[in-house]
Write a protein that holds these residues in place. Sequence first.
Motif, short mmCIF file in Angstrom:
data_model
loop_
_atom_site.label_atom_id
_atom_site.label_comp_id
_atom_site.label_asym_id
_atom_site.label_seq_id
_atom_site.Cartn_x
_atom_site.Cartn_y
_atom_site.Cartn_z
N VAL A 74 -6.56 -14.34 -0.03
CA VAL A 74 -5.11 -14.34 -0.19
C VAL A 74 -4.49 -15.42 0.68
CG1 VAL A 74 -3.00 -12.98 0.16
CG2 VAL A 74 -5.00 -11.93 -0.92
N GLU A 100 -9.67 -5.81 -3.31
CA GLU A 100 -10.90 -5.37 -2.66
C GLU A 100 -12.01 -4.99 -3.64
OE1 GLU A 100 -13.52 -5.17 0.18
OE2 GLU A 100 -11.45 -5.74 0.61
N THR A 131 -13.50 -12.18 2.98
CA THR A 131 -12.60 -11.03 2.91
C THR A 131 -11.46 -11.33 1.93
OG1 THR A 131 -11.12 -11.77 4.67
CG2 THR A 131 -13.06 -10.46 5.34
N VAL A 132 -10.87 -10.28 1.41
CA VAL A 132 -9.71 -10.45 0.53
C VAL A 132 -8.58 -11.12 1.31
CG1 VAL A 132 -7.97 -9.27 -0.88
CG2 VAL A 132 -10.32 -8.47 -0.90
N SER A 133 -8.43 -10.75 2.56
CA SER A 133 -7.40 -11.36 3.40
C SER A 133 -7.55 -12.87 3.45
CB SER A 133 -7.48 -10.76 4.80
OG SER A 133 -6.58 -11.37 5.66
N VAL A 162 -1.34 -6.63 9.01
CA VAL A 162 -1.26 -6.57 7.55
C VAL A 162 -0.76 -5.20 7.11
CG1 VAL A 162 -3.65 -5.85 7.17
CG2 VAL A 162 -2.46 -7.13 5.41
N GLU A 217 -4.11 -6.77 -0.98
CA GLU A 217 -5.48 -6.70 -0.45
C GLU A 217 -6.22 -5.48 -0.98
OE1 GLU A 217 -5.95 -7.48 3.71
OE2 GLU A 217 -4.61 -9.20 3.62
N GLU A 218 -5.54 -4.35 -1.07
CA GLU A 218 -6.18 -3.15 -1.62
C GLU A 218 -6.55 -3.35 -3.09
OE1 GLU A 218 -3.31 -0.09 -0.75
OE2 GLU A 218 -4.01 0.12 1.32
N ALA A 278 1.41 -7.41 1.36
CA ALA A 278 0.06 -7.90 1.66
C ALA A 278 -0.95 -6.76 1.58
CB ALA A 278 0.03 -8.56 3.03
N THR A 279 -0.59 -5.60 2.08
CA THR A 279 -1.49 -4.46 2.04
C THR A 279 -1.84 -4.09 0.61
OG1 THR A 279 -0.60 -3.59 4.11
CG2 THR A 279 -1.77 -2.03 2.69
#
Length: 187
Positions: free
Chosen positions: A152, A130, A147-149, A116, A126-127, A122-123
């Motif tokens: 998403v 969070e 998780t956010v991952s 990721v 996700e940030e 994607a980073t």
Amino acid sequence: MPERQRADARRNYARILAVAEQEVDAHGAAASLEQIARVAGVGSATVRRHFPTRRALLQAVSHKRIDALCERADELAGEDDARAALLDWLSDLLTYCVAARGLAAALVYDGESESVHQNSCATRIEEAGEPLLRRAVQDKAVPGDVTVSELVALIIGIVLTTEHRPDAQAAAERLFTLTVAGISPRL
């Protein structure tokens, strides 16, 4: 795009990106790189020099949209209802991904060949998500192991599954609603 590039290289980059935005809007993530080069008035090698992979091109095209989603997460972070804020942001992500053909593909990453952290879109998403998830977990509105991952990934799956339906937005919203509510009746 590095600022130290020659003026003609910067112009080519800007022209390629503008054409790519139009082509991705029209044809999604499968937009033809050769067509982009033709319309931009450059060779295919020039497109590939600026964007060595299709993913790099999709990420550049999606940059403004990603910025808007990150700003939206910041706005929602101050809401009283953490669950509603998280769901509003996920709904916004869904809407953006459906409307911005190619954005979901830009967010997908392959855990085997790419982390990721190698996928800037994607980073950033996700940030941005969070803090919203962390607050929802603290309020016990979401299980602590989510998780956010994963959230998403659910959105991306919904978008990719519905993108060819006649009313992709309605189909995606329906699946999102089912995902949030679950399929088991509440007792």
